[in-house]
Motif scaffolding. Structure first.
Motif, PDB file in Angstrom:
ATOM      1  N   ASP A 117       0.843  -1.503  -0.075  1.00 61.98           N
ATOM      2  CA  ASP A 117      -0.073  -0.255   0.536  1.00 61.98           C
ATOM      3  C   ASP A 117       0.671   1.402   0.357  1.00 61.98           C
ATOM      4  OD1 ASP A 117      -1.491   2.136   0.342  1.00 61.98           O
ATOM      5  OD2 ASP A 117      -2.424   1.487   2.516  1.00 61.98           O
ATOM      6  N   TRP A 118       1.168   1.440  -1.124  1.00 63.84           N
ATOM      7  CA  TRP A 118       2.390   2.629  -1.514  1.00 63.84           C
ATOM      8  C   TRP A 118       1.990   3.875  -0.841  1.00 63.84           C
ATOM      9  CZ3 TRP A 118       6.680   1.822  -1.536  1.00 63.84           C
ATOM     10  CH2 TRP A 118       7.193   0.608  -2.279  1.00 63.84           C
ATOM     11  N   VAL A 119       0.529   3.792  -1.140  1.00 60.26           N
ATOM     12  CA  VAL A 119      -0.037   5.214  -0.618  1.00 60.26           C
ATOM     13  C   VAL A 119       0.514   5.508   0.396  1.00 60.26           C
ATOM     14  CG1 VAL A 119      -1.974   6.728  -0.514  1.00 60.26           C
ATOM     15  CG2 VAL A 119      -2.019   5.781  -2.519  1.00 60.26           C
ATOM     16  N   LYS A 120      -0.390   4.676   1.675  1.00 56.12           N
ATOM     17  CA  LYS A 120      -0.226   4.584   3.211  1.00 56.12           C
ATOM     18  C   LYS A 120       1.104   5.265   3.918  1.00 56.12           C
ATOM     19  CE  LYS A 120      -0.934   1.764   7.296  1.00 56.12           C
ATOM     20  NZ  LYS A 120      -2.480   0.612   7.617  1.00 56.12           N
ATOM     21  N   VAL A 121       2.436   3.859   2.712  1.00 52.41           N
ATOM     22  CA  VAL A 121       3.293   3.953   3.043  1.00 52.41           C
ATOM     23  C   VAL A 121       4.050   5.473   2.747  1.00 52.41           C
ATOM     24  CG1 VAL A 121       6.085   3.607   2.252  1.00 52.41           C
ATOM     25  CG2 VAL A 121       4.297   1.347   2.476  1.00 52.41           C
ATOM     26  N   LEU A 122       3.711   6.301   1.472  1.00 54.70           N
ATOM     27  CA  LEU A 122       4.181   6.716   1.408  1.00 54.70           C
ATOM     28  C   LEU A 122       3.767   8.484   2.207  1.00 54.70           C
ATOM     29  CD1 LEU A 122       4.767   6.988  -2.248  1.00 54.70           C
ATOM     30  CD2 LEU A 122       6.159   7.177  -0.462  1.00 54.70           C
ATOM     31  N   ILE A 145      15.613   8.433   1.315  1.00 54.25           N
ATOM     32  CA  ILE A 145      14.314   7.284   1.232  1.00 54.25           C
ATOM     33  C   ILE A 145      13.279   7.629   0.807  1.00 54.25           C
ATOM     34  CG2 ILE A 145      13.548   5.562   3.248  1.00 54.25           C
ATOM     35  CD1 ILE A 145      16.513   6.050   4.659  1.00 54.25           C
ATOM     36  N   PHE A 146      13.205   8.640   1.265  1.00 54.39           N
ATOM     37  CA  PHE A 146      11.463   9.081   0.147  1.00 54.39           C
ATOM     38  C   PHE A 146      11.712   8.359  -0.982  1.00 54.39           C
ATOM     39  CE2 PHE A 146       8.113  11.683  -0.515  1.00 54.39           C
ATOM     40  CZ  PHE A 146       7.122  11.625   0.204  1.00 54.39           C
ATOM     41  N   ARG A 147      12.630   9.901  -1.201  1.00 54.40           N
ATOM     42  CA  ARG A 147      12.738   9.717  -2.739  1.00 54.40           C
ATOM     43  C   ARG A 147      12.757   7.937  -3.656  1.00 54.40           C
ATOM     44  NH1 ARG A 147      13.801  14.751  -5.028  1.00 54.40           N
ATOM     45  NH2 ARG A 147      14.530  16.296  -3.460  1.00 54.40           N
ATOM     46  N   PHE A 148      13.803   7.348  -3.228  1.00 49.38           N
ATOM     47  CA  PHE A 148      13.544   5.934  -3.322  1.00 49.38           C
ATOM     48  C   PHE A 148      12.536   5.104  -3.480  1.00 49.38           C
ATOM     49  CE2 PHE A 148      13.998   1.491  -2.018  1.00 49.38           C
ATOM     50  CZ  PHE A 148      15.150   1.102  -3.081  1.00 49.38           C
ATOM     51  N   LEU A 149      12.026   5.299  -2.343  1.00 48.07           N
ATOM     52  CA  LEU A 149      10.189   4.874  -2.234  1.00 48.07           C
ATOM     53  C   LEU A 149       9.473   5.740  -3.083  1.00 48.07           C
ATOM     54  CD1 LEU A 149       9.942   4.641   1.601  1.00 48.07           C
ATOM     55  CD2 LEU A 149      10.620   2.315  -0.181  1.00 48.07           C
ATOM     56  N   VAL A 150       9.793   6.546  -3.968  1.00 51.64           N
ATOM     57  CA  VAL A 150       8.278   7.153  -4.333  1.00 51.64           C
ATOM     58  C   VAL A 150       9.171   6.772  -5.785  1.00 51.64           C
ATOM     59  CG1 VAL A 150       7.932   9.159  -5.765  1.00 51.64           C
ATOM     60  CG2 VAL A 150       7.926   9.715  -3.464  1.00 51.64           C
ATOM     61  N   LYS A 151      10.297   6.438  -6.285  1.00 50.44           N
ATOM     62  CA  LYS A 151      10.510   5.760  -7.228  1.00 50.44           C
ATOM     63  C   LYS A 151       9.747   3.997  -7.344  1.00 50.44           C
ATOM     64  CE  LYS A 151      14.598   4.813  -9.708  1.00 50.44           C
ATOM     65  NZ  LYS A 151      15.692   4.620  -9.501  1.00 50.44           N
ATOM     66  N   CYS A 152      10.261   3.629  -6.242  1.00 49.87           N
ATOM     67  CA  CYS A 152       9.743   1.806  -6.246  1.00 49.87           C
ATOM     68  C   CYS A 152       8.289   1.967  -6.403  1.00 49.87           C
ATOM     69  CB  CYS A 152       9.569   1.290  -4.894  1.00 49.87           C
ATOM     70  SG  CYS A 152      12.327   1.526  -4.496  1.00 49.87           S
ATOM     71  N   SER A 153       6.762   3.177  -5.487  1.00 45.76           N
ATOM     72  CA  SER A 153       5.804   2.852  -6.037  1.00 45.76           C
ATOM     73  C   SER A 153       5.580   3.420  -7.258  1.00 45.76           C
ATOM     74  CB  SER A 153       5.137   4.173  -4.615  1.00 45.76           C
ATOM     75  OG  SER A 153       5.565   5.246  -5.279  1.00 45.76           O
ATOM     76  N   THR A 154       6.365   4.222  -8.184  1.00 43.35           N
ATOM     77  CA  THR A 154       5.744   4.360  -9.734  1.00 43.35           C
ATOM     78  C   THR A 154       6.359   3.279 -10.576  1.00 43.35           C
ATOM     79  OG1 THR A 154       7.612   6.535  -9.524  1.00 43.35           O
ATOM     80  CG2 THR A 154       5.185   7.335  -8.855  1.00 43.35           C
TER      81      THR A 154
END
Length: 170
Positions: A26-31, A44-53
């Motif tokens: 659930d990328w929305v919740k994570v982000l 880490i935030f940028r990395f997870l945004v990249k993973c989520s998209t």
């Protein structure tokens, strides 16, 4: 929490993909949760945004558009992470919609070019007054295939495509 090192997060994502490929994150919740964390975890935030998209981004068939979104992810300020996420998702939605329209337009253009080639070939054939009254299905299929191969749609579309691309203020 966001205090895990980047390589640990990457390993966790790799394990998830290997052993639980059917389970979605659930990328929305994570982000959303990470957006409120201290800003010293920007990497880490940028990395997870990249993973989520990643999946949505790879589905956009225009490299120019993928690069635009990737550059925004890389260069946009993270002063307000909520605005950052909104901008990324806005661009994704825009380019996904435009890419779908572009695929439809190029398919329609290809079919029109192919049909024009068929009509042109049949017109030439009638002028030569072929003696055949009926063509077999195989002959018709072969004829259509040859028209598709020789219609030049790939060259025409390549030259028309720049005029079909939307202009977006960034």
């Amino acid at each position: 929490r966001a205090n895990a090192p980047l390589n640990v997060i990457q390993n966790l994502l790799d394990v998830k993909q290997t052993f639980f490929p059917g389970k979605n994150i659930d990328w929305v919740k994570v982000l959303e949760n990470l957006a409120s964390e201290p800003h010293h975890w920007d990497e880490i935030f940028r990395f997870l945004v990249k993973c989520s998209t990643a999946k949505r981004l790879s589905a956009i068939g225009m490299k120019l558009w993928r690069d635009d979104i990737t550059n925004t992810m890389r260069n946009m300020s993270l002063c307000n992470r909520t605005i950052y996420l909104a901008e990324i998702h806005s661009k994704l939605a825009f380019f996904e919609a435009e890419y779908q329209k572009l695929k439809e337009a190029t398919s329609t253009l290809e079919l029109a070019i192919w049909k024009a080639k068929i009509n042109e070939s049949r017109s030439i054939g009638h002028k030569a007054k072929r003696s055949r009254k009926q063509k077999t299905k195989r002959d018709e299929s072969s004829f259509r295939h040859q028209c598709r191969v020789s219609c030049g749609a790939d060259i025409i579309i390549e030259n028309v495509l720049p005029f079909l691309l939307p202009v977006r203020d960034t």
